[in-house]
Design a protein around this motif. Structure first.
Motif, PDB file in Angstrom:
ATOM      1  N   UNK A 217       0.816  -1.264  -0.008  1.00  0.00           N
ATOM      2  CA  UNK A 217       0.117  -0.037   0.085  1.00  0.00           C
ATOM      3  C   UNK A 217       0.934   1.214  -0.067  1.00  0.00           C
ATOM      4  N   UNK A 218       2.021   1.292   0.601  1.00  0.00           N
ATOM      5  CA  UNK A 218       2.706   2.110   0.557  1.00  0.00           C
ATOM      6  C   UNK A 218       3.537   2.485  -0.555  1.00  0.00           C
ATOM      7  N   UNK A 219       3.828   1.604  -1.224  1.00  0.00           N
ATOM      8  CA  UNK A 219       4.541   1.934  -2.730  1.00  0.00           C
ATOM      9  C   UNK A 219       3.312   2.175  -3.340  1.00  0.00           C
ATOM     10  N   UNK A 220       2.234   1.459  -3.567  1.00  0.00           N
ATOM     11  CA  UNK A 220       1.186   2.369  -4.343  1.00  0.00           C
ATOM     12  C   UNK A 220       0.467   3.718  -4.218  1.00  0.00           C
ATOM     13  N   UNK A 221       0.877   4.076  -3.084  1.00  0.00           N
ATOM     14  CA  UNK A 221       0.426   5.589  -2.610  1.00  0.00           C
ATOM     15  C   UNK A 221       1.571   6.513  -3.206  1.00  0.00           C
ATOM     16  N   UNK A 222       2.935   5.892  -3.304  1.00  0.00           N
ATOM     17  CA  UNK A 222       3.834   7.018  -3.696  1.00  0.00           C
ATOM     18  C   UNK A 222       3.937   6.939  -4.913  1.00  0.00           C
ATOM     19  N   UNK A 223       3.523   5.898  -5.742  1.00  0.00           N
ATOM     20  CA  UNK A 223       3.408   5.770  -7.396  1.00  0.00           C
ATOM     21  C   UNK A 223       2.015   6.508  -7.954  1.00  0.00           C
ATOM     22  N   UNK A 224       0.932   6.278  -7.488  1.00  0.00           N
ATOM     23  CA  UNK A 224      -0.309   6.730  -7.777  1.00  0.00           C
ATOM     24  C   UNK A 224      -0.372   8.204  -7.304  1.00  0.00           C
ATOM     25  N   UNK A 225       0.052   8.666  -6.128  1.00  0.00           N
ATOM     26  CA  UNK A 225      -0.251   9.952  -5.928  1.00  0.00           C
ATOM     27  C   UNK A 225       1.198  10.964  -5.683  1.00  0.00           C
ATOM     28  N   UNK A 226       2.120  10.423  -6.344  1.00  0.00           N
ATOM     29  CA  UNK A 226       3.510  11.110  -6.301  1.00  0.00           C
ATOM     30  C   UNK A 226       3.702  11.753  -5.054  1.00  0.00           C
ATOM     31  N   UNK A 227       3.587  10.851  -3.798  1.00  0.00           N
ATOM     32  CA  UNK A 227       3.868  11.055  -2.705  1.00  0.00           C
ATOM     33  C   UNK A 227       5.106  10.655  -2.249  1.00  0.00           C
ATOM     34  N   UNK A 228       5.720  11.304  -1.170  1.00  0.00           N
ATOM     35  CA  UNK A 228       7.080  11.126  -0.540  1.00  0.00           C
ATOM     36  C   UNK A 228       6.647  10.184   0.415  1.00  0.00           C
ATOM     37  N   UNK A 229       6.893   8.926   0.463  1.00  0.00           N
ATOM     38  CA  UNK A 229       6.470   7.859   1.636  1.00  0.00           C
ATOM     39  C   UNK A 229       7.667   7.251   2.049  1.00  0.00           C
ATOM     40  N   UNK A 230       7.525   7.186   3.581  1.00  0.00           N
ATOM     41  CA  UNK A 230       8.785   6.290   4.169  1.00  0.00           C
ATOM     42  C   UNK A 230       8.027   5.628   5.328  1.00  0.00           C
ATOM     43  N   UNK A 231       8.342   4.518   5.226  1.00  0.00           N
ATOM     44  CA  UNK A 231       7.649   3.521   6.260  1.00  0.00           C
ATOM     45  C   UNK A 231       8.817   2.814   7.001  1.00  0.00           C
ATOM     46  N   UNK A 232       8.643   2.506   8.289  1.00  0.00           N
ATOM     47  CA  UNK A 232       9.688   1.651   9.228  1.00  0.00           C
ATOM     48  C   UNK A 232       8.838   0.878  10.011  1.00  0.00           C
TER      49      UNK A 232
END
Length: 216
Positions: free
Chosen positions: A31-46
């Motif tokens: 879901x984090x990967x999809x969010x970054x690709x679809x919405x051009x968002x900068x996502x970092x998950x730990x």
């Protein structure tokens, strides 16, 4: 078969807990990967597992994203600090204004002659001097208003006098014009005298006129 709703509480069975962690971890990373690709968002998950193993995902750079987060949190903290300081300052100002209003209300009541029982002799003298100054100021303002009204009345009087003079001049001209017209309409004295002259006409032959003239 309908899947039942999972209760949000800790899974007691260790094996089931590990299986659930693996499945949901993979779904969270997806879901984090999809969010970054679809919405051009900068996502970092730990994510840290129960055993302390690290799982992470970053759309760009984990370190840059963390630094950006820290800067943002610092700005937010600064903004919160400023807001709190402004609130404290406003509270102090509100308290000071309330005290000033209360003092003004007390002073007003004393000037109106109320609540003088607790006043000392010095306070009564100050109130007396303040009232005298107020009365002097009111009298000075009243005299100023009187002078302004008198000046306006004088100006109005001058204007009325000027208007009266103009009307008198117009009335005088009309009177002279009427008298001249009356003189022109009067009969001439010479014509009256000529009309009063007796004319003696003698009718008859010339001899008769001579005899009558001799008899006279």
């Amino acid at each position: 078969m309908v899947r039942g709703k999972t209760q949000m509480r800790r899974i007691e069975n260790a094996t089931s807990r590990q299986v659930t962690f693996s499945k949901r971890r993979n779904g969270l990373l997806k879901k984090a990967f999809e969010l970054s690709v679809l919405c051009d968002a900068e996502v970092a998950l730990v994510v840290f597992s129960p055993r302390g193993k690290l799982y992470e995902f970053a759309s760009s750079s984990m370190q840059e994203t963390i630094q950006r987060y820290q800067r943002r949190m610092k700005d937010v903290q600064t903004d919160r600090t400023l807001v709190e300081q402004n609130m404290q300052h406003l509270k102090h100002e509100a308290a000071d204004m309330a005290q000033k209003i209360e003092l003004l209300e007390v002073t007003k009541r004393k000037l109106l002659g109320e609540g003088l029982g607790s006043c000392t002799f010095e306070e009564l003298q100050q109130i007396e001097h303040q009232l005298e100054r107020s009365v002097s100021s009111v009298r000075a303002k009243k005299m100023q208003v009187f002078r302004e009204q008198i000046e306006k009345l004088k100006q109005k009087e001058k204007a009325l006098a000027t208007e009266n003079e103009i009307l008198c001049e117009k009335q005088g001209l009309n009177s002279r014009k009427e008298s001249n017209e009356e003189r022109q309409n009067e009969p001439c004295p010479e014509s009256n005298e000529n009309s009063d002259v007796e004319t003696k006409l003698v009718i008859g032959p010339p001899e008769g006129r001579i005899k009558r003239a001799q008899q006279k």
